[in-house]
Write a protein that holds these residues in place. Structure first.
Motif, PDB file in Angstrom:
ATOM      1  N   TRP A  14       0.819  -1.211   0.000  1.00  0.00           N
ATOM      2  CA  TRP A  14       0.000   0.000   0.000  1.00  0.00           C
ATOM      3  C   TRP A  14       0.854   1.263   0.000  1.00  0.00           C
ATOM      4  O   TRP A  14       0.478   2.284  -0.597  1.00  0.00           O
ATOM      5  N   ALA A  15       2.005   1.198   0.653  1.00  0.00           N
ATOM      6  CA  ALA A  15       2.923   2.341   0.579  1.00  0.00           C
ATOM      7  C   ALA A  15       3.397   2.542  -0.853  1.00  0.00           C
ATOM      8  O   ALA A  15       3.456   3.674  -1.359  1.00  0.00           O
ATOM      9  N   ALA A  16       3.718   1.433  -1.522  1.00  0.00           N
ATOM     10  CA  ALA A  16       4.122   1.520  -2.922  1.00  0.00           C
ATOM     11  C   ALA A  16       2.973   2.012  -3.798  1.00  0.00           C
ATOM     12  O   ALA A  16       3.188   2.781  -4.741  1.00  0.00           O
ATOM     13  N   PHE A  17       1.765   1.593  -3.485  1.00  0.00           N
ATOM     14  CA  PHE A  17       0.589   2.041  -4.245  1.00  0.00           C
ATOM     15  C   PHE A  17       0.473   3.567  -4.209  1.00  0.00           C
ATOM     16  O   PHE A  17       0.283   4.221  -5.241  1.00  0.00           O
ATOM     17  N   VAL A  18       0.592   4.135  -3.026  1.00  0.00           N
ATOM     18  CA  VAL A  18       0.481   5.593  -2.878  1.00  0.00           C
ATOM     19  C   VAL A  18       1.610   6.291  -3.619  1.00  0.00           C
ATOM     20  O   VAL A  18       1.388   7.261  -4.356  1.00  0.00           O
ATOM     21  N   LEU A  19       2.830   5.806  -3.443  1.00  0.00           N
ATOM     22  CA  LEU A  19       3.976   6.440  -4.090  1.00  0.00           C
ATOM     23  C   LEU A  19       3.885   6.357  -5.613  1.00  0.00           C
ATOM     24  O   LEU A  19       4.186   7.327  -6.316  1.00  0.00           O
ATOM     25  N   VAL A  20       3.470   5.201  -6.118  1.00  0.00           N
ATOM     26  CA  VAL A  20       3.383   5.020  -7.567  1.00  0.00           C
ATOM     27  C   VAL A  20       2.346   5.966  -8.167  1.00  0.00           C
ATOM     28  O   VAL A  20       2.609   6.628  -9.184  1.00  0.00           O
ATOM     29  N   HIS A  21       1.182   6.057  -7.558  1.00  0.00           N
ATOM     30  CA  HIS A  21       0.148   6.919  -8.113  1.00  0.00           C
ATOM     31  C   HIS A  21       0.533   8.403  -7.999  1.00  0.00           C
ATOM     32  O   HIS A  21       0.235   9.187  -8.908  1.00  0.00           O
ATOM     33  N   ALA A  22       1.199   8.760  -6.910  1.00  0.00           N
ATOM     34  CA  ALA A  22       1.665  10.144  -6.794  1.00  0.00           C
ATOM     35  C   ALA A  22       2.722  10.449  -7.851  1.00  0.00           C
ATOM     36  O   ALA A  22       2.709  11.521  -8.478  1.00  0.00           O
TER      37      ALA A  22
END
Length: 418
Positions: A14-22
């Protein structure tokens, strides 16, 4: 394993999810070539016209998209209105900037729903691998993975893939709804109907969604334009990114073909003898290829192939056919490949490695062409033509890999429910 240790992989995802979309959202503002152009140049005007009493695409005039594509555009317009009071604090939230931010938030929200379904509940290596693949594909493809209507259909197809076995009717309804935004999810639905046992439930669910869309369009007065998303495509020429346009690009580099801009369709097309004929032939060729793949899938099923392991390469082969035999070939078409490969990872992870690698390389090559070297492509320079040629060749290779996997699908070992 402690509960804290079990939570770590999910927290990392989920941390990667947020970073990727940002990151992908930010790249849309930073990279050249207007990678967010469709959002502000067409989506926002269409939605603004619809909510202010003007023309409603697909209802009062013909449209190149299926009718439900207008729904996320209107949702983004609503989010942009809610963001408007913050424009004094954040300059990006004024004017078209508000709509761009709203669109990015909407895509992130829908992706989050698909990501939650994929990674929540049952914990497995396959699900985690599929989630990491999804994030990697988004990063490598860049802004077109977010700033296009196709981005809304990907999480819908992912959710449908997760539910195909446990909730086939819900999965079929999602795929049908997504297909009424962009046609490609219909390929995944077609593969499921051909190979899975509870096809009647799926067929009824898809038919109900379709009937609902048709009824709503007719009620709003859009009956004359019900199939305009198909008829409007007949006027399109051969777009420069299409696989079939590759030889013409090399002719353009040699000064023997042109790259023209169509103000009707808002795309760059090939201007050369024979390009019109190729464009005309591609649609019937696509139909023949899709039918042949369906026949092959059914024959492999009757030969005893495991339907759950046959489904992903069949879905991928059908989606690749929609891209390779397409006269358009827009860069965002690469996001169509994400859902079938996720399906492959979930149902047959050990055989999915080649497809995973090819799709990630395809995403990276597409980013290198659009938007990074797109201006040079429009001038028919060699480097972007080489990159695009490699991308198109890998698309064909991916289709071959999918068909080969269909032919080599192992036989079903047990009477497990398909």
């Amino acid at each position: 394993m402690t509960s804290r240790a079990r939570r770590r992989p999910r927290i990392a995802l989920w941390a990667a999810f947020v970073l990727v979309h940002a990151l992908v959202a930010w790249l849309g503002w930073m990279l050249p070539g207007q990678p967010m152009g469709d959002v502000v140049l067409v989506y926002e005007p269409w939605s603004t016209s619809a909510v202010t009493g003007g023309a409603v695409v697909g209802i009062t005039e013909p449209w190149v998209y299926p009718h439900l594509a207008l729904v996320p555009m209107l949702l983004a317009k609503g989010i942009a209105v809610l963001l408007a009071p913050l424009s004094a604090l954040f300059g990006a939230l004024s004017g078209s900037g508000a709509y761009l931010v709203a669109w990015a938030l909407l895509v992130t929200l829908v992706d989050a729903l698909g990501f939650l379904l994929l990674t929540g509940g049952r914990r497995s290596v396959a699900r985690r691998s599929a989630a990491w693949f999804w994030l990697a594909a988004l990063v490598l493809l860049g802004p077109v993975a977010m700033y296009r209507i196709d981005a809304i259909t990907v999480p819908l197809a992912v959710m449908a893939g997760v539910w195909l076995i446990s909730r086939p009717a819900v999965a079929a309804a999602l795929l049908a709804a997504a297909a009424w935004m962009k046609i490609w999810p219909g390929a995944v639905l077609l593969a499921a109907l051909a190979l899975l046992r509870r096809r009647m439930r799926m067929l009824v669910a898809a038919a109900l969604v379709t009937a609902g869309v048709i009824g709503l369009v007719a009620l709003l007065g859009g009956g004359p334009f019900l199939l305009s998303f198909l008829t409007e495509q007949t006027s399109r020429g051969l777009q420069i990114e299409a696989v079939a346009a590759t030889p013409f690009l090399w002719l353009a580099a040699a000064g023997r073909a042109r790259i023209d801009y169509s103000y009707d369709i808002l795309t760059f097309q090939i201007g050369a003898p024979g390009a019109g004929l190729v464009s005309t032939l591609l649609t019937p060729v696509m139909v023949v290829v899709v039918l042949a793949l369906c026949v092959l899938a059914v024959r492999r099923l009757r030969d005893g192939a495991d339907p759950l392991r046959l489904l992903p390469p069949t879905a991928l082969a059908l989606v690749v056919a929609l891209i390779v035999c397409n006269k358009v070939g827009s860069p965002q078409f690469q996001v169509w490949l994400i859902a079938p490969v996720i399906l492959w990872i979930l149902y047959d992870r050990r055989r999915a490695g080649t497809a995973v690698t090819l799709v990630l390389v395809l995403c990276l090559l597409t980013l290198a062409v659009y938007p990074i070297t797109y201006d040079a492509l429009l001038r028919a320079q060699v480097l972007p033509i080489v990159l695009l040629t490699a991308r198109n060749a890998l698309l064909v290779a991916l289709g071959i890999v999918a068909v080969r996997a269909m032919l080599r699908t192992p036989r079903q070992r047990s009477r497990r429910p398909a």
